[in-house]
Structures are given as structure tokens and as C-alpha cells.
Design a protein around this motif. Structure first.
Motif, PDB file in Angstrom:
ATOM      1  N   ARG A  93     -10.497   0.130   4.591  1.00 42.82           N
ATOM      2  CA  ARG A  93     -10.248   0.944   3.532  1.00 42.82           C
ATOM      3  C   ARG A  93      -8.814   1.524   3.798  1.00 42.82           C
ATOM      4  NH1 ARG A  93     -15.835   3.114   1.159  1.00 42.82           N
ATOM      5  NH2 ARG A  93     -17.209   1.278   1.604  1.00 42.82           N
ATOM      6  N   MET A  94      -8.098   1.001   4.054  1.00 38.36           N
ATOM      7  CA  MET A  94      -6.734   1.508   4.575  1.00 38.36           C
ATOM      8  C   MET A  94      -5.474   0.531   3.918  1.00 38.36           C
ATOM      9  SD  MET A  94      -6.851   2.238   8.473  1.00 38.36           S
ATOM     10  CE  MET A  94      -7.977   3.594   9.078  1.00 38.36           C
ATOM     11  N   SER A  95      -5.853   0.029   2.866  1.00 33.76           N
ATOM     12  CA  SER A  95      -4.913  -0.834   2.020  1.00 33.76           C
ATOM     13  C   SER A  95      -3.554  -0.368   2.143  1.00 33.76           C
ATOM     14  CB  SER A  95      -5.493  -1.381   0.952  1.00 33.76           C
ATOM     15  OG  SER A  95      -6.831  -1.675   0.985  1.00 33.76           O
ATOM     16  N   MET A  96      -3.703   1.022   1.695  1.00 31.09           N
ATOM     17  CA  MET A  96      -2.566   1.797   1.249  1.00 31.09           C
ATOM     18  C   MET A  96      -1.780   1.907   2.448  1.00 31.09           C
ATOM     19  SD  MET A  96      -2.290   1.435  -1.907  1.00 31.09           S
ATOM     20  CE  MET A  96      -0.897   2.545  -2.392  1.00 31.09           C
ATOM     21  N   PRO A 138      -5.852  16.064   2.851  1.00 24.96           N
ATOM     22  CA  PRO A 138      -6.799  14.954   2.635  1.00 24.96           C
ATOM     23  C   PRO A 138      -6.028  13.609   3.072  1.00 24.96           C
ATOM     24  CG  PRO A 138      -6.566  16.237   0.736  1.00 24.96           C
ATOM     25  CD  PRO A 138      -5.742  16.794   1.812  1.00 24.96           C
ATOM     26  N   ASP A 179      -5.344  10.702   1.846  1.00 28.86           N
ATOM     27  CA  ASP A 179      -4.466   9.984   1.092  1.00 28.86           C
ATOM     28  C   ASP A 179      -3.338  10.633   0.656  1.00 28.86           C
ATOM     29  OD1 ASP A 179      -5.840  11.706  -0.488  1.00 28.86           O
ATOM     30  OD2 ASP A 179      -5.758  10.508  -2.325  1.00 28.86           O
ATOM     31  N   ALA A 180      -3.528  12.026   0.762  1.00 30.27           N
ATOM     32  CA  ALA A 180      -2.182  12.845   0.375  1.00 30.27           C
ATOM     33  C   ALA A 180      -1.426  12.913   1.635  1.00 30.27           C
ATOM     34  CB  ALA A 180      -2.730  14.258   0.107  1.00 30.27           C
ATOM     35  N   GLY A 205       0.655   9.841   1.441  1.00 27.52           N
ATOM     36  CA  GLY A 205       1.759  10.145   0.465  1.00 27.52           C
ATOM     37  C   GLY A 205       2.942  11.132   1.138  1.00 27.52           C
ATOM     38  N   ALA A 221      -4.287  15.396  -9.034  1.00 28.42           N
ATOM     39  CA  ALA A 221      -4.481  14.014  -8.199  1.00 28.42           C
ATOM     40  C   ALA A 221      -4.687  14.223  -6.931  1.00 28.42           C
ATOM     41  CB  ALA A 221      -3.053  13.542  -8.447  1.00 28.42           C
ATOM     42  N   VAL A 222      -3.845  15.496  -6.288  1.00 26.61           N
ATOM     43  CA  VAL A 222      -4.258  15.633  -4.906  1.00 26.61           C
ATOM     44  C   VAL A 222      -5.885  15.991  -4.649  1.00 26.61           C
ATOM     45  CG1 VAL A 222      -3.919  17.209  -2.907  1.00 26.61           C
ATOM     46  CG2 VAL A 222      -2.073  15.988  -4.284  1.00 26.61           C
ATOM     47  N   GLY A 249      -8.555  13.303  -4.846  1.00 27.42           N
ATOM     48  CA  GLY A 249      -8.375  12.310  -3.735  1.00 27.42           C
ATOM     49  C   GLY A 249      -7.643  11.149  -4.539  1.00 27.42           C
ATOM     50  N   ARG A 250      -6.807  11.169  -5.457  1.00 29.02           N
ATOM     51  CA  ARG A 250      -5.922  10.143  -5.888  1.00 29.02           C
ATOM     52  C   ARG A 250      -4.363  10.273  -5.795  1.00 29.02           C
ATOM     53  NH1 ARG A 250      -9.267   9.740 -10.789  1.00 29.02           N
ATOM     54  NH2 ARG A 250     -11.297   8.821  -9.829  1.00 29.02           N
ATOM     55  N   SER A 251      -4.153  10.796  -4.844  1.00 28.64           N
ATOM     56  CA  SER A 251      -2.609  11.131  -4.397  1.00 28.64           C
ATOM     57  C   SER A 251      -1.663   9.782  -4.762  1.00 28.64           C
ATOM     58  CB  SER A 251      -2.581  11.465  -3.355  1.00 28.64           C
ATOM     59  OG  SER A 251      -3.213  12.642  -2.857  1.00 28.64           O
ATOM     60  N   LEU A 252      -2.334   8.577  -4.323  1.00 33.89           N
ATOM     61  CA  LEU A 252      -1.564   7.431  -4.457  1.00 33.89           C
ATOM     62  C   LEU A 252      -1.532   6.914  -5.796  1.00 33.89           C
ATOM     63  CD1 LEU A 252      -2.263   6.161  -0.941  1.00 33.89           C
ATOM     64  CD2 LEU A 252      -0.152   7.495  -1.670  1.00 33.89           C
ATOM     65  N   ASP A 292      -9.110   1.907  -2.632  1.00 31.40           N
ATOM     66  CA  ASP A 292      -7.783   1.759  -1.707  1.00 31.40           C
ATOM     67  C   ASP A 292      -7.133   0.180  -2.299  1.00 31.40           C
ATOM     68  OD1 ASP A 292      -9.790   0.596  -0.474  1.00 31.40           O
ATOM     69  OD2 ASP A 292      -8.390   0.532   1.328  1.00 31.40           O
TER      70      ASP A 292
END
Lengths: 430, 430
Positions: free
Chosen positions: A42-45, A98, A100-101, A104, B28-29, B32-35, B90
Motif C-alpha cells: 500500500r505504498m503505490s504513491m 500522517p 500520506d501528508a 506530500g 484533506a489532511v 487521510g486524503r492528502s494526495l 493508494d
């Protein structure tokens, strides 16, 4: 120089188009091998993040070496990849950002740093950011050849071999640390080391692919074939092979489509991969939308058939001479377009007789129905006696579960309940 | 507005953009949707190209609407993939991002063909950003969008808050969580699309994440976080434009925002790294000191109430110490010990504190043995960790419990009789 020796001198003449397909396929396979692990972890990004974050590394490498030759660029990519991975991890762990942040924050800042470095130090040279974005797969055959191969193909093949070697040598370690990092760590395989290794490979592969396909489309090549393969199988080895196959297929299809419409090849390869993914979403044998739909319809149909049988049995049990009509039966099991189908199947299988509008159980049908009603009433009795559920609450659960109780479970239930022959509503258990 | 110089316009524009992307970025942050911002920015490309192909001109509003349409389509695609397939979020984001971008690259190459009439220069600007081209019209658009988004967030604040922090609860209370989520993402989409031509794809991603992640360090309250993020966004826009003369403006803004982030990461009062390290250091220090006091109590316990002197070596041998000398020195400075040469003696204050700590330790040990069934030789270590954190109330409760079982004399702290008559002073006061 050994690199100058034409390895493939004996090969037949390769057309520019074939070079393009070969390069595309090599890039796709090199990416797909790693992509499987990214998708599973789950690290696609991270693919997206790394392919952007290497920019300052590339600029610095370019400044030090003064050329666009590949080894310094790889060194820059490795350094930057490691740094990015470390920063993302650290921000997440110690800064409580977090994950994902933190990804980013790090990759955008690194990219901005790269943009500034380019502007400050590399003015006037062909270090074009837009070029990094798109790549020039069309021009592959015009690139300086190394060892008889166009440079982009040579570098991606090199990276492909490295990826393959790492995968083969560290297969067990990568597999375990992807599925169960805690277990891997307890038996002495450092999940952290595996993480860094994988991220380094992703950074290097991304850089090797820039010249051909650019930094965004490399994300597609990392993720899309792997995600497609993930829809088709549950086994890692099969997934890796499938993803490579999807990668090759998408580069061939993409090339054809691009040639047909005379348009950007790398973009078309991405679109082809996306379409293959959509195809897998619909048609995957186990996880596809279609097969799920078929399974669900089959299940509804079975439940409907069994409900019809059980209802006809109950009507008989009441001793009324009146036979139900198909319309009444359909009404009683909730109606819907599937009912007619269910009735037809029951007639075909010899479970009921249809006489005009009247429905009647055959002996076979009566046997099936008896088992169902038995399951239903055994379950009701069990719920009341062992779970102390109130009488008016047991019908619904029993109605749902009756379809999933087999003979063995019926016997077990029977031995668990008081040896009365009646269910809690006072009806006989057949 | 015509009186403004270009730099002023750019500053106003970028700070407006920074402010509103900071606000919507918070959601978004937190979700958990930062991206998602990253995805939207990339997925806008095919929409921009299609709009251009349809309109044939480079009208900003038209291009933005095209971008918005394909951005919303991308959000829908991710939602569907996550809902209907086994692909995780992701990978879904990665797939949609890269496939849409690939399609955009294909369309872009169609636009560049001779005869279609487009050079890609204008569209490049759309993707990579050109704050230097800020027009009055852009400023008006930015202002309108900023006002609309802020009013929207103000009106739906309560709903957004509940969806952000406890979606399940919101759902159980009957809020339309899915729709609210989509509204949230749509406002993110609008801001992203408006910002794209100003700061470009990657830098827009950064504007969504960085101010929000920065604000998160300073507060645990959503409305404060929104205000702070807006503030940080505005500051990044202003200072980035001002300080970054001669650099690409987008990159300068992001680097300013990144500096604010790093400063907050280090120095924010509670969540900042320095504050947390400091708090941890203080706690460690207290724990070490408390261990010292208890050890000394245990050493001198047999002779109590006489206060014996203990020499350094005895203390050293009693248990493992990390830095005994300085610990002893600290205790002496706090007035808990008296030192003469190499021997130490409790002061009355030190004895009282040590007795209290030892009591807490033993109460916990007794509780663990009796109620949790831990073996006597295992409780010491556990109590060692917990004793420092036991709240007063719990200690009294433990005491009472043991007293009621007759395992502890039930004494209230002995208090001397009041030296004056009680209640008398009430009468004397007005």
C-alpha cells in the motif's frame, strides 16, 4: 570500451518502431516487478513521490559530473531516494505527521528545491523540467547507441536486470516483509532494510525511465500493471509474472494505437495499461465485477428457489386443499424479476409440478423442502434454548441462515436441543 | 485594481490561493486524503486539452471548467474503484492519476499537430504555472472562489468536523457522510483547479498539504487549525513572492511554506519535536530521581525512624544507576538529602517524599498480585514503570481497598488539633 562493442551485431535490422516497443516493454517490466511490492505494501504513491523527489539529486549529479551520463544520475537518484524515504519515515514517526501528508510534504518540497536549483545553476542547458514530465519515447532510435542498443533501452535493460536479480536473490525476504513486517523482523529479516532497498530500486528505475517515458507515466508503469495482476491472482509469484505480461501487452497495444492515431506513444501505453486494468476489473475470474454479479445472482436465485419450496411445504402442512398459484407464490416470497426464473428452474428440475397457474410439490421437491423447514425450525429452537432469544426475534435469523445449514450441522443442532419434536412456535420439526 | 503593479497582483493572488488551499487542505489532511490534491492536479490535464480542442481558444474559464470536469470524474473513478474492487485506495489514486495524465499527454500531442492550431506553450503554462502572468481577471476569479469556498466551509463547518473525526458516528447519527465527503472533495477540486495555472501541478499539491500539516502542529481544535492553515497559506504566498525574486515563483512559495513547516515541526509548543524531547527529558529526570529516593528509603527502611547515613558504595551496589553522582547532587540541591563527604542522609523532606513514592510502588505491587494474578517476582519491574504516573485519586482508592481488607492500617493522615476555635471567625467577619 566494452560498452561500445555491438552485442547484437548478429541480430537482424531493428526498425525504429521495434526499438520503441522494446524500450517501452523493458521499462514496463522493470517497473512492474517493483510495482507489485508497492501495491501490496500500500505504498503505490511512493512511486509518484520518489519520481518527483529525485529532481534535486539529478541536478546536483549533473552539476558535479557536467554531463547527462547515466552513472552519476543513478548515484544522485540513489542518494535522493534514500534521503526522501528517510525523511518521509522520520516525519511520520517522530513528527507524528500522517503518512500520506508526510509523503506530500517531502516530495513537493524536494521537487521545489530541484526547480530552484535548475533555475539557479543550470540555465541555458537542455535540462528541461517539462521533458522530465513527458519523456521522448518516439526518439529512442535516434539516441546514441551503447553496445548496439539505443541508450534509453540500454539503461532500462540494465535496471531491469538489477531489479530481477534483487527479486530472485531476496525473494523470500521481500515477500515476508511485504506481507508481515513484524514477523519478518522477529525472525531476523530487517523490514526497514527491505523498505529502503525497495525504495532505492524504485528511485533508480524511475530515473532510468525518465528519458523514455517521463516522471508521471513511470508512475503508471509502476502501479497499473501490478494492480491489474493483483485483481487476477492471490499468489505473489503469479502476480509478478502477470504484471510483467500486462506491462509488455500494454506497450505493444499502446504502440499500435499510437501509430494508428499518430499520437504520443508513452501516453498511449499508459492509456492501454489503464484499459487493461478496467478490463480486469470487469472480467477477473474471482474478483471481477461480472463474476461477482453472476455469483450474487446465482445466490439470490438459490435462496429464492428454496424459499418457494419451503413455502409450498408450509402450505401443505397446514392441510389446506387449496393449491397456490404462481402469482400468489411470487407475491409471498417478495416478488421481483427473478421469481419467474426460479419457478421455471424448479419445474425443470422436477421439484414442482405446474398445472396451469397451480403449483404443487413433487416427492423430490417435498424432500428438499422438508430439509429446509427442518433447518429453519432446528435453528429457531436452538436460538431460543441456548441464546435465550425472545420468540418473536428468531424467525428472521433462521430465515436467513436456513440456506446454509447442511446435514451435519442439522444433526449437531438436533443433539444440542431438548429432544422435543416441536419448534418454539409449537410446530413440528420434520 | 488597475493601479496595482504586477508584483502586487502576484502577491495578492498567491496569498488568496494560499489562504483558501490552506483551509480546504485541512480537511484533506485530516481525512487521510492528502494526495487527492496531487491526483486532481494531474487528472486535470485531459479536461484542459479537451476543453481546448472543443473551444479552440485558450479561455481561462473554459479550460478551468474542463479541468474541473475531469477532476470530478477522477474522484468518482477512485471512489468506484475502492468501493467495487479489491484495489486499495493508494493504488486507485495512482492508477487514476497516471492514466488520466497519460490520456492528457495523448490529447496534448493531438493539439500540437499542425492544423489544429494550438502550440502547447499556453497549456504548458497551465500545468507548470506562471504566477508572473497574473491578470486582473484571474484576481477576480480567485477572490470569488475564495469567498465562495470560505462561506461554504463556514456553513458546513459542523458537518465537516464530524465527518473528519468520526465518520461512523456521523453515519449513525443520520448524516449523509458520503455526500458530505464528496462535497468536501469537490471544494478541494475547485481550489486545486483554480490554483493550477498559477503555481502548477506539483506546487499546487504542496499548497494543499503544507499549510494544513503546519497548522496541525499548533492546535488540536479544528477551527483554530483552519484559521492557522489559512494564515500560513497567505504568509507563504506573500513572503514566497517577495523573497523569491528571480526564482520560479511557485517553487519559492513552496519552499517558504516548507520552511514554516520545518519551524513548526521543531518549535511548536506541544507537538513540536523540541517540546516533546524536552518533556521526555524532564520525565526521565523525574523518574531517575524518584528511583533514587525509593532506593534510599529501602536501604534505610530497617532503621527507621532513625535517619541513617548511607555511603556512596552501598547506594552504587543497590541497583543499576545511569549517572548516580549527578542524581545525588540534584537531590541534595532539592533539599532531599544532606551530604557529608561520601555519605548521604535523608532530610525530613526527602524522607517524606521517599515514603510516599515507596508507598505508591508497593500499593501497585499488591494490587497487581491480588487482582491481576502476577507472580511476586514479576511485579517489581512493572510497578517500577507505573509508580511515577499513578494519580493521587487512584492511590487513595488502592489504599482504601487494602485497608478494608485489613491489609493496611486505616489511618487518615494525622492532623494536629486546630490551635484556635473553629467557626468563630465567621461571626467576626462582615
Amino acid at each position: 570500451m566494452i560498452l561500445q562493442t555491438p552485442i547484437f551485431a548478429a541480430m537482424p535490422e531493428v526498425t525504429p518502431g521495434q526499438w520503441v516497443v522494446l524500450t517501452g516493454a523493458a521499462t514496463n517490466v522493470a517497473c512492474a516487478l517493483l510495482g507489485c511490492f508497492l501495491v501490496l505494501r500500500r505504498m503505490s504513491m511512493m512511486g509518484d513521490a520518489l519520481s518527483h523527489a529525485v529532481l534535486p539529486g539529478l541536478v546536483v549529479a549533473f552539476l558535479f559530473s557536467g554531463s547527462m551520463s547515466i552513472l552519476p544520475l543513478f548515484a544522485g537518484a540513489v542518494a535522493c531516494g534514500l534521503l526522501t524515504t528517510f525523511l518521509i519515515q522520520t516525519l511520520h514517526q517522530y513528527g507524528r505527521v500522517p503518512s500520506d501528508a508526510s509523503m506530500g510534504v517531502v516530495f513537493t518540497s524536494m521537487f521545489a528545491l530541484g526547480v530552484v536549483l535548475v533555475k539557479k545553476f543550470v540555465s541555458g542547458l537542455h535540462f528541461d523540467i517539462a521533458c522530465v514530465y513527458e519523456g521522448t519515447l518516439e526518439l529512442v532510435s535516434l539516441a546514441d547507441p551503447i553496445g548496439g542498443l539505443p541508450r534509453p533501452l540500454f539503461t532500462t535493460l540494465l535496471v531491469l536486470l538489477v531489479n530481477l536479480a534483487v527479486l530472485v536473490l531476496l525473494w523470500k525476504e521481500l515477500k515476508l516483509s511485504s506481507f508481515d513486517p513484524a514477523l519478518a523482523t522477529t525472525i531476523g529479516i530487517s523490514a526497514t532494510a527491505m523498505h529502503y532497498l525497495l525504495m532505492t530500486l524504485v528511485a533508480v528505475t524511475a530515473v532510468a525511465s525518465f528519458e523514455a517515458v517521463g516522471s508521471i507515466l513511470v508512475v503508471a508503469m509502476l502501479i497499473v500493471p501490478a494492480a491489474t495482476a493483483n485483481l487476477l491472482t492471490d499468489r505473489l509469484a503469479v502476480m509478478v509474472l502477470l504484471s510483467a505480461a500486462v506491462g509488455v501487452a500494454s506497450s505493444v497495444l499502446g504502440y499500435w494505437a499510437a501509430a494508428f492515431w499518430d499520437t504520443n506513444i508513452a501516453g498511449m501505453m499508459t492509456v492501454a495499461a489503464g484499459l487493461l486494468y478496467v478490463l480486469a476489473v470487469f472480467l477477473s475470474p474471482r474478483y471481477g465485477v461480472c463474476s461477482t454479479l453472476v455469483r450474487n445472482v446465482r445466490m439470490s436465485l438459490r435462496v429464492l428457489r428454496e424459499d418457494l419450496l419451503a413455502m409450498l411445504y408450509r402450505v401443505e402442512e397446514l392441510g389446506s386443499q387449496k393449491q397456490m398459484t404462481a402469482a400468489e407464490a411470487s407475491e409471498a416470497v417478495g416478488g421481483g424479476w427473478l421469481v419467474g426464473w426460479g419457478v421455471r428452474e424448479l419445474v425443470q428440475k422436477g421439484r414442482i409440478l405446474r398445472d396451469g397457474e397451480r403449483l404443487q410439490l413433487t416427492d423430490k421437491g417435498r424432500q428438499d423442502a422438508r430439509q429446509l423447514v427442518r433447518s429453519h425450525r432446528l435453528w429457531e429452537t436452538y436460538l431460543v434454548q441456548h441464546l435465550g432469544m425472545p420468540l418473536d426475534h428468531v424467525h428472521e435469523p433462521a430465515h436467513r441462515v436456513e440456506h446454509f445449514i447442511n446435514e451435519q450441522l442439522r444433526q449437531e443442532l438436533e443433539s444440542e436441543i431438548d429432544p422435543s419434536r416441536q419448534d418454539p412456535h409449537g410446530r413440528d420439526i420434520p | 485594481m488597475t493601479g496595482l503593479s504586477l508584483t502586487e497582483k502576484v502577491m495578492i493572488g498567491t496569498s488568496l490561493l494560499g489562504g483558501m488551499s490552506g483551509v480546504v487542505g485541512c480537511f484533506a489532511v485530516l481525512r487521510g486524503r492528502s494526495l487527492v490534491g496531487d491526483m486532481l492536479a494531474h487528472a486535470a490535464l485531459p479536461g484542459v486539452c479537451l476543453a481546448f480542442l472543443l473551444m479552440g481558444t485558450r479561455n481561462l474559464l473554459g479550460l478551468s471548467l474542463g479541468a474541473l470536469a475531469s477532476g470530478l470524474l477522477a474522484i468518482a473513478a477512485v471512489t468506484i474503484i475502492v468501493r467495487w474492487t479489491r484495489t486499495k485506495e493508494d493504488a486507485a489514486i495512482g492508477i487514476v492519476l497516471s492514466t488520466f495524465f497519460g490520456a492528457g499527454v495523448v490529447l496534448l500531442s493531438q493539439i500540437q499537430k499542425p492544423g489544429v492550431g494550438g502550440s502547447k506553450a499556453g497549456l504548458d503554462a497551465y500545468l507548470f504555472g506562471e504566477p508572473g502572468n497574473m491578470l486582473n481577471g484571474d484576481l477576480v476569479l480567485l477572490t470569488v472562489v475564495a469567498v465562495v469556498v470560505l462561506v461554504f466551509v463556514g456553513l458546513l463547518f459542523k458537518e465537516f468536523q464530524i465527518v473528519c473525526f468520526d465518520t461512523d458516528f456521523a453515519q449513525s447519527q443520520g448524516w449523509p457522510t458520503l455526500r458530505l465527503d464528496l462535497v468536501m472533495m469537490a471544494s478541494l477540486a475547485v481550489v486545486t483547479i483554480v490554483g493550477l495555472p498559477i503555481v502548477g501541478v506539483i506546487l499546487m499539491t504542496a499548497m494543499i498539504i503544507l499549510p494544513a500539516a503546519t497548522a496541525r502542529f499548533w492546535t488540536n481544535r479544528l477551527h483554530v487549525m483552519l484559521l492557522l492553515a489559512g494564515g500560513f497559506g497567505i504568509a507563504a504566498g506573500l513572503f514566497g513572492t517577495k523573497l523569491g525574486r528571480g526564482l520560479p515563483a511557485g517553487a519559492a512559495i513552496v519552499l517558504t511554506a516548507a520552511s514554516l513547516f520545518i519551524l513548526s515541526l521543531l518549535f511548536a509548543p506541544q507537538r513540536g519535536i523540541v517540546a516533546r524531547l524536552l518533556a521526555e527529558y524532564r520525565l526521565r529526570k523525574r523518574i531517575a530521581r524518584e528511583h533514587l529516593l525509593r532506593a534510599l528509603y529501602e536501604l534505610s527502611e530497617a532503621q527507621l525512624p532513625e535517619l541513617i547515613t548511607l555511603d556512596l558504595q552501598t547506594i552504587q551496589d543497590y541497583r543499576y544507576w545511569r549517572s548516580l553522582e549527578s542524581l545525588l547532587q540534584q537531590a541534595v540541591e532539592a533539599g532531599e538529602l544532606q551530604r557529608s563527604g561520601k555519605t548521604f542522609q535523608f532530610t525530613p523532606l526527602g524522607l517524606r517524599r521517599a515514603a510516599k513514592l515507596t508507598k505508591a510502588h508497593r500499593l501497585w505491587e499488591m494490587f497487581m498480585m491480588q487482582h491481576v494474578g502476577i507472580a511476586p517476582d514479576h511485579v517489581d519491574r512493572d510497578a517500577d514503570d507505573v509508580e511515577h504516573l499513578l494519580p493521587e485519586g487512584l492511590l487513595i482508592e488502592l489504599e482504601q481497598k487494602l485497608a478494608s481488607e485489613g491489609r493496611l492500617p486505616d489511618v487518615v493522615e494525622e492532623v494536629p488539633i486546630s490551635p484556635h476555635s473553629l467557626g468563630a471567625d465567621k461571626a467576626t467577619r462582615p
